[in-house]
Each structure stands twice: as C-alpha cells, then as structure tokens.
Design an enzyme around this catalytic site. Structure first.
Site, mmCIF file in Angstrom:
data_model
loop_
_atom_site.group_PDB
_atom_site.id
_atom_site.type_symbol
_atom_site.label_atom_id
_atom_site.label_comp_id
_atom_site.label_asym_id
_atom_site.label_seq_id
_atom_site.Cartn_x
_atom_site.Cartn_y
_atom_site.Cartn_z
ATOM 1 N N TYR A 101 -29.269 10.803 -20.134
ATOM 2 C CA TYR A 101 -28.309 11.459 -21.003
ATOM 3 C C TYR A 101 -27.045 11.685 -20.175
ATOM 4 O O TYR A 101 -27.127 12.204 -19.061
ATOM 5 C CB TYR A 101 -28.845 12.822 -21.482
ATOM 6 C CG TYR A 101 -27.788 13.641 -22.203
ATOM 7 C CD1 TYR A 101 -27.730 13.652 -23.593
ATOM 8 C CD2 TYR A 101 -26.832 14.366 -21.493
ATOM 9 C CE1 TYR A 101 -26.736 14.359 -24.252
ATOM 10 C CE2 TYR A 101 -25.832 15.074 -22.139
ATOM 11 C CZ TYR A 101 -25.797 15.067 -23.517
ATOM 12 O OH TYR A 101 -24.810 15.764 -24.169
ATOM 13 N N GLU A 189 -20.634 11.800 -25.785
ATOM 14 C CA GLU A 189 -22.030 11.786 -25.346
ATOM 15 C C GLU A 189 -22.610 10.382 -25.419
ATOM 16 O O GLU A 189 -22.378 9.665 -26.389
ATOM 17 C CB GLU A 189 -22.800 12.718 -26.296
ATOM 18 C CG GLU A 189 -24.251 12.873 -26.018
ATOM 19 C CD GLU A 189 -24.887 13.824 -27.039
ATOM 20 O OE1 GLU A 189 -24.761 15.045 -26.871
ATOM 21 O OE2 GLU A 189 -25.485 13.329 -27.997
#
Ligand code: GDP
Ligand code: MN
Length: 397
Positions: A101, A189
């Site tokens: 991530y 993101e």
C-alpha cells in the site's frame, strides 16, 4: 471529487508511475475486442467511485476473450454499494508476487499531510490501521521543504520493501508527492502497489480525491466529472439545495445547521446507533425544503428509522412540521420517525406533528436514544429481542 481508477491511472502514468496496459469499455463486445487485441489474460474492473470493488465481485480475471466477455457481462450493470457499473477497465492481468500500500493523505491531528507505506497491501488499509497500526510506516510531509530521498528511504526501509525494488519505490513515492501537491488532492493512493513475478513495480489500483475547494483551479480534472458517477440521492439533494452526505448506517438524520446535524450524528452514534446520512436543511428552511429532505431520506432503502432534530431560531418549528406533514401526505413512511423541536413556534410545531402520530422527544439525547431503540427493535433478530431482560444490581456497574 473522486476520480475513477482509469482516470487516476492516466495521471499516475503521466507522472511516470508504471501502470498496466489497459482500456475502458462500456459493453461486453468491446471487452472482447480489447482482450483479443491484448492477446493475454486480462483483469476486468468495475469503474465505480467506491472502494472494495474486489470484495463486491467487481474485479474479475479472464484467460481469453470469450471468458472476458462473459465476465464483463456479469460486471456491467452490477450494483456496487448503490452505484451502477456503467464501464469497466480491461487490463493485462498482473502476476502478483507482493502487494504494498502506498498513499498520501491529510493527517488532521498532525496538521500535516502524511505518506504511508505498508507491506499489507491489497486489503482494506483502514482495517490494517485499526488492528495492526505498526504495519504502516508513516512519513509526515513538511509543506515548506522539498521531500528528500533519505526521508523516502527511511519510509521504505520501515515497510520492509525488498532492496532490489528500493529505487522504483523511491521514484513512485516522489511522483505521488508531486501529484498530491499539483492536483490539490486530499488522497492519492496506490493499493495494491504490486511487485510482479518478474520483479518490476507497477500500480495495480489507483485512487485520487481532489479537494472540491480547489476544482476552480484544477480544470484538468474537473472535466472528469460525470453525472452518472454521483450517488443518486446526493445528486437529488444537491438539486434541491440540500446539504446531504450518505453514510453507512440505517438511521436517517435531518437537522438544521451543520453543527447541530454533526452533533446529532455523534449523539446517535453514542447511543449505539449508526447514522445513514448527514442532512442539513439550512437556516430558515421553509416547509418545501423540509418536505424534500424527508422525501430523500425516506427513499434510502437502508433507512430503518428517522430522527428530525430542529432548533428553531430563524427556522420556525411549525414550518418544519408542515413540511413533514406535506411529505407524509404522499409518502408511506414504513419506519418510525422521532422528532425533537425546540425554539421558535415550538408549541405549534409539536401540535402539528403530535396529531400525525409521530414520536416526540424532549431533547436531542432523548430523541437519539429513542430512535436507536426503535430501530434495534425492528432490525434485531427475534431471538435476541425476545431474550429475557435481567435486572443487574446497580453495584455491578
Ligand atoms: P478494490 O477492491 O476496489 O480496491 O480493487 P483492486 O483493483 O485493488 O483489486 C482488488 C484485488 O484484486 C487486488 O488487491 C489484487 O489482489 C486483485 N487484482 C486486481 N487486479 C489484478 C490483476 O491484474 N491481476 C491479479 N492477479 N490480481 C488482481
Ligand atoms: Mn484497491
């Protein structure tokens, strides 16, 4: 404003972040053609503006064009969290060795933006942050200083990125920082940021949210907005001039003034309930506005109960009450409605609603408790609701 994955990926690519080869399609024949052109297994991904598409069945893999076409038929038209899938992104499937991530958002507590990196990629990052926060490496960003490579390296080191991928991760982190700043984003993101079987690093998914207050100077992205993307209830509310935000619970909330509505949400949560929305009818709301508000809240299929909390100042309680009555004259309300009216023309308002068999509450606290209890009675399974109540001696508390 949220961008679609394919739009976010175009931006990433513009800033030199590697993305899989992919194209957008609006029907299954197109998907067939794209899969045939790629000549490789593909991933077919629903383009809707919500997270967790994978879990909801909106991301599927296919080995050949026929398979891709039938997968696309399953995904197109699907409902994901209230949004209809109208287009899919068809991409060359990735061979995934590891999922990370990487993202930048604002940390309100620290009053800084923060870059986060975790080897627990691919899954729900909020869940990781909640249960194993130590698995997320963080770097707070100083708006007055350029981001130095050593800072990024320490983040990468903290997240256990394999050394042979360090160089790629540093470059991608830099790009993310540039995008976050250049786009006035509140979120950028990549989840998952994939290390492939061949050892390259590539963005498997992308999410960008641009601050609405900056759209006036973000002409590049404001053109991405499509009417169909918006939550239909939020769209209707906006057309009626109401401030409405859909939330994930089942108690509809209507109030006047953002502060009062926020407090009402908190109060309902504190009583163990889950608000279905934020809805502020604004100051001085007349009956037609209140009528529209109740129509919108009651048309949300998740709503099991409604709490109307009004503090009358410029807004008159009898106007509010009349709006509710007007809405009820053509709506069949299937769930309980608790109201708390206080302030200007309170007595008149209460009289009007009292005659309509709605449930009065003397205070916000009482109203919140009341609606939470009523909704629990409606939604909890019989066996629990029917369980005997025990008298617990006070000294045990
Ligand atoms: P999200 O659920 O909305 O976040 O959608 P994602 O694009 O992140 O997809 C969810 C998961 O599907 C990812 O974490 C991957 O594990 C998997 N996935 C997505 N794309 C591919 C792909 O091209 N190949 C493979 N093998 N898996 C994929
Ligand atoms: Mn994802």
């Amino acid at each position: 404003m949220k961008l679609h994955e394919h739009q976010a990926k175009d931006i990433l690519s513009h800033y030199h972040v590697p993305i899989p080869r992919g194209e957008v399609a609006r029907d299954s024949r197109e998907v067939y053609a794209i899969a045939q052109k790629f000549g490789k297994p593909v991933a077919i991904k629903a383009q809707v503006l919500v997270g967790g598409r994978g879990k909801a069945g909106g991301v599927k893999l296919a080995d050949n064009p026929d398979h891709a076409e039938s997968r696309a038929r399953e995904i197109l038209g699907m409902d994901i969290k209230g949004l209809m899938v109208r287009k899919v992104l068809v991409e060359e499937a990735l061979s995934i060795a590891q999922e990370f991530y990487m993202g930048i958002t604002n940390d309100r507590t620290a009053r800084r933006s923060v870059m986060m990196l975790s080897a627990m990629g691919g899954m729900d990052i909020e869940e990781v942050a909640h249960s194993t926060p130590e698995k997320i490496a963080k770097l707070h960003l100083d708006p007055n200083r350029p981001l130095a490579d050593f800072q990024i390296r320490s983040l990468i080191y903290g997240a256990n990125v394999p050394p042979r991928n360090w160089r790629d991760f540093v470059a991608i982190a830099r790009s993310l920082h540039i995008i976050f700043t250049a786009l006035d984003a509140s979120l950028v993101e990549i989840n998952p940021l994939v290390i492939t079987g061949e050892g390259s690093v590539i963005a498997g998914d992308a999410k960008i949210v641009v601050d609405d207050n900056a759209l006036y100077r973000q002409s590049g992205v404001s053109g991405f907005q499509e009417k169909a993307d918006e939550d239909p209830l939020e769209q209707r509310a906006r057309e009626k001039g109401l401030h409405y935000v859909r939330l994930s619970g089942n108690i509809g909330i209507i109030g006047n003034g953002a502060g009062l509505v926020m407090t009402t949400l908190d109060q309902v949560s504190q009583e163990g309930g889950a608000p279905a929305n934020f809805l502020d009818v604004g100051g001085g709301a007349k009956s037609d506005v209140v009528k529209a508000a109740l129509e919108i809240v009651s048309s949300d299929p998740h709503v099991e109960g409604i709490f109307v909390n009004i503090f009358g100042g410029i807004t008159r309680c009898d106007d509010v009450a009349n709006g509710i009555i007007q809405a009820l004259s053509h709506l069949k309300l299937e769930c309980p409605l608790v109201f708390r009216l206080s302030g200007t023309n309170e007595a008149e308002g209460k009289k009007i609603l009292g005659e309509a068999n709605l449930i009065p509450a003397a205070s916000m606290q009482e109203g919140a408790r009341r609606i939470v209890d009523l909704v629990k009675e409606r939604t909890e399974p019989e066996s629990i609701a029917a369980a005997p109540a025990y008298d617990v001696p006070a000294e045990l508390y």
